[in-house]
Structures are given as C-alpha cells and as structure tokens.
Motif scaffolding. Structure first.
Motif, PDB file in Angstrom:
ATOM      1  N   ASP A 111      42.605  49.643  41.757  1.00  0.00           N
ATOM      2  CA  ASP A 111      41.728  48.489  41.950  1.00  0.00           C
ATOM      3  C   ASP A 111      42.365  47.180  41.508  1.00  0.00           C
ATOM      4  N   SER A 112      43.065  47.178  40.389  1.00  0.00           N
ATOM      5  CA  SER A 112      43.674  45.948  39.900  1.00  0.00           C
ATOM      6  C   SER A 112      44.680  45.393  40.902  1.00  0.00           C
ATOM      7  N   PHE A 117      46.032  41.486  45.500  1.00  0.00           N
ATOM      8  CA  PHE A 117      46.346  41.178  46.890  1.00  0.00           C
ATOM      9  C   PHE A 117      45.169  40.497  47.593  1.00  0.00           C
ATOM     10  N   ARG A 118      43.944  40.806  47.165  1.00  0.00           N
ATOM     11  CA  ARG A 118      42.759  40.209  47.780  1.00  0.00           C
ATOM     12  C   ARG A 118      42.726  38.700  47.572  1.00  0.00           C
ATOM     13  N   ASN A 119      43.279  38.251  46.471  1.00  0.00           N
ATOM     14  CA  ASN A 119      43.243  36.826  46.162  1.00  0.00           C
ATOM     15  C   ASN A 119      44.340  36.029  46.855  1.00  0.00           C
ATOM     16  N   ILE A 120      45.189  36.708  47.614  1.00  0.00           N
ATOM     17  CA  ILE A 120      46.179  36.006  48.434  1.00  0.00           C
ATOM     18  C   ILE A 120      45.512  35.629  49.749  1.00  0.00           C
ATOM     19  N   PRO A 121      45.455  34.353  50.133  1.00  0.00           N
ATOM     20  CA  PRO A 121      44.855  33.986  51.422  1.00  0.00           C
ATOM     21  C   PRO A 121      45.565  34.708  52.561  1.00  0.00           C
ATOM     22  N   MET A 149      39.463  43.721  55.798  1.00  0.00           N
ATOM     23  CA  MET A 149      39.549  44.872  54.897  1.00  0.00           C
ATOM     24  C   MET A 149      38.910  44.580  53.541  1.00  0.00           C
ATOM     25  N   PHE A 150      39.200  43.424  52.967  1.00  0.00           N
ATOM     26  CA  PHE A 150      38.783  43.154  51.597  1.00  0.00           C
ATOM     27  C   PHE A 150      37.278  42.954  51.433  1.00  0.00           C
ATOM     28  N   PRO A 151      36.571  42.267  52.347  1.00  0.00           N
ATOM     29  CA  PRO A 151      35.113  42.187  52.181  1.00  0.00           C
ATOM     30  C   PRO A 151      34.441  43.555  52.206  1.00  0.00           C
TER      31      PRO A 151
END
Length: 273
Positions: A111-112, A117-121, A149-151
């Motif tokens: 998860d970390s 990676f989720r915070n990379i636009p 994918m991230f949402p």
C-alpha cells in the motif's frame, strides 16, 4: 400535538413536494436556461462567433459531421479507448484494493508504494509512455488505465478496511468461510464506496482521454478538437467539448443506475426518511 407531528413529518423530505414529472425535469432547468441565454446572446450580437459560436451553429456542424461519418467514426474510437482503459485500470485497481484490504501483510507490503505512485500526476507520464509505447493505441489506453486505476483502488481498499467489525464478528460466529465472508458481508458492505471510486474514475477517464487524444493522435474526439483548433474551426471545437460533456453525463447516469440497482436497499431506506 398529533397534528403538529404529522405536519413536521410531511416536511421532512422536501422532494415529496414535487410531483414525479417535475422531479424528472428539475435537472434540465439550468442546462436548458444556459443554452437559451447563450443563443440569445449570440443572436443579439453580445457574443461574437469568433469567440463562441451559437448553439444552432454548433448543432448544424454536428449534423454535418454526423452525415459525413466523421463524428460517429471518431466517437466510436474514443469510446473504445475509454472503455478498454477503464476495464483494465479499474480491474487492476479493484484487485489491488481487494488484496490489500483483505490482507494486513499485503497492505503493509504494497500500500505504501501504491500511495507513492498515486501521488504522481498520471498526465506527467505522457512523455515516458510515448517513449515506451510510441503513439499508437496502447499508449492512449495505458494512460487511461493508469488514471482510472487509483480511484478504484483507494475506494476499494478503504471500503474493505472500513467494514464494521461487528459484522465481521457476526460472520465468524456463523463460521463462514473466507469466501462466504467476503461474498455475504465484506463485499456488500464495501460496495457503496467501491461504486464511488468507479464513478470518480469515469470522470478521470474522460479527462485523461481528452489529453491523450490531443497529443500525437490521428483519430478520436480529442483529435477532432485539436485539428479544428489548427483551422480555427470554432464550431467543431465547441462541438467536441459538448460531446465530451454529454459522454461524461451519460457515464455518470450509468454509474448512478448501477448504484440504484446494486444498492437498492440503501435507496429504499433514504426514500422512506
């Protein structure tokens, strides 16, 4: 006293004051009003056609492009890219959210990194994706998949992790297997938040596709808008924006329909308040 209670109860739900046809018409009041004002402003000369063409001009352009087959062809290509990207990205996001939500070990392990990676636009990855995959279909679909994918992941993960512990304990008291526990308790309880993730992913899907189709593309609604911009064809530019808005609204209506179907018990409960 009884009369006062009945009066307060009848006012507890403002929607009951509107008849069924009126409730159906309410969402269209603001859009229709905006279009009418837009047309009037164009007709009296308040809006220059070089700045913003009238709705009638945009509609006529849409009819012409539809008759020539250009609009349906590019629309079908955009729908293909958006749907496939959503299925791939949403599927991966759901699997990762499910695995990390169900297993504390996997959550600590993955998860970390996923959150990092989720915070990379994801739009910042366009140059890298073009270098890796070129400018063909796989690049555009991959970009949509990454964006959606991230949402789905974050809402699936959060939905599963936030299931009421009392429900879990009840399932254990009935000696449910892990599969039955997920099928009968965890998944239904997490489903509302999962659907929120899907609904949000639909918006990201169209936003990402607009950008993907305006960069090194030769087809799609975004390509039409970019090509029209080069020729200062304002009618087609506005038409493409309107098409994207309509596609987004249709997608949202489909998502809400699935929510009503899959969460009928919640809808019934709200309607009875």
């Amino acid at each position: 006293m009884q009369k006062s209670i009945d009066l307060n109860t009848s006012n507890s739900n403002p929607a009951r004051h509107f008849s069924f046809p009126t409730q159906k018409l309410l969402p269209f009041i603001i859009p229709v009003t905006l279009v009418v004002v837009w047309q009037l402003a164009s007709s009296v000369g308040w809006l220059s056609t070089s700045v913003l063409p009238s709705p009638i001009a945009v509609l006529q352009d849409g009819i012409t492009l539809t008759a020539s087959g250009e609009l349906p062809k590019n629309l079908s290509i955009s729908l293909y890219r958006a749907t496939l990207g959503l299925l791939i990205g949403g599927g991966i996001g759901f699997i990762l959210g499910f695995v990390n939500g169900m297993s504390k070990t996997f959550s600590l392990l993955f998860d970390s990194s996923i959150q990092m990676f989720r915070n990379i636009p994801h739009l910042a990855l366009i140059p890298l994706i073009i270098i890796w995959l070129g400018i063909n279909e796989s690049a555009k679909i991959s970009l949509v998949a990454i964006g959606t994918m991230f949402p789905v992941y974050i809402n699936t993960y959060s939905g599963i992790r936030s299931v009421d512990n009392d429900l879990i304990e009840m399932g254990k008291s009935y000696e449910l297997s892990r599969f039955d526990m997920f099928k009968k308790i965890i998944f239904p309880a997490a489903l509302p938040q999962i659907l929120v993730g899907v609904r949000y992913a639909l918006g990201v899907m169209w936003t990402t596709l607009i950008v993907a189709e305006t960069i090194s593309a030769s087809s799609g609604i975004g390509y039409m808008a970019n090509n029209a911009e080069d020729f200062v064809d304002m009618e087609t530019v506005v038409l493409c924006i309107v098409v994207y808005a309509i596609l987004g609204k249709i997608s949202d209506l489909v998502a809400k329909s699935f929510e009503s179907l899959l969460l009928e018990w919640q809808t019934t409960g709200r309607n009875n308040i």
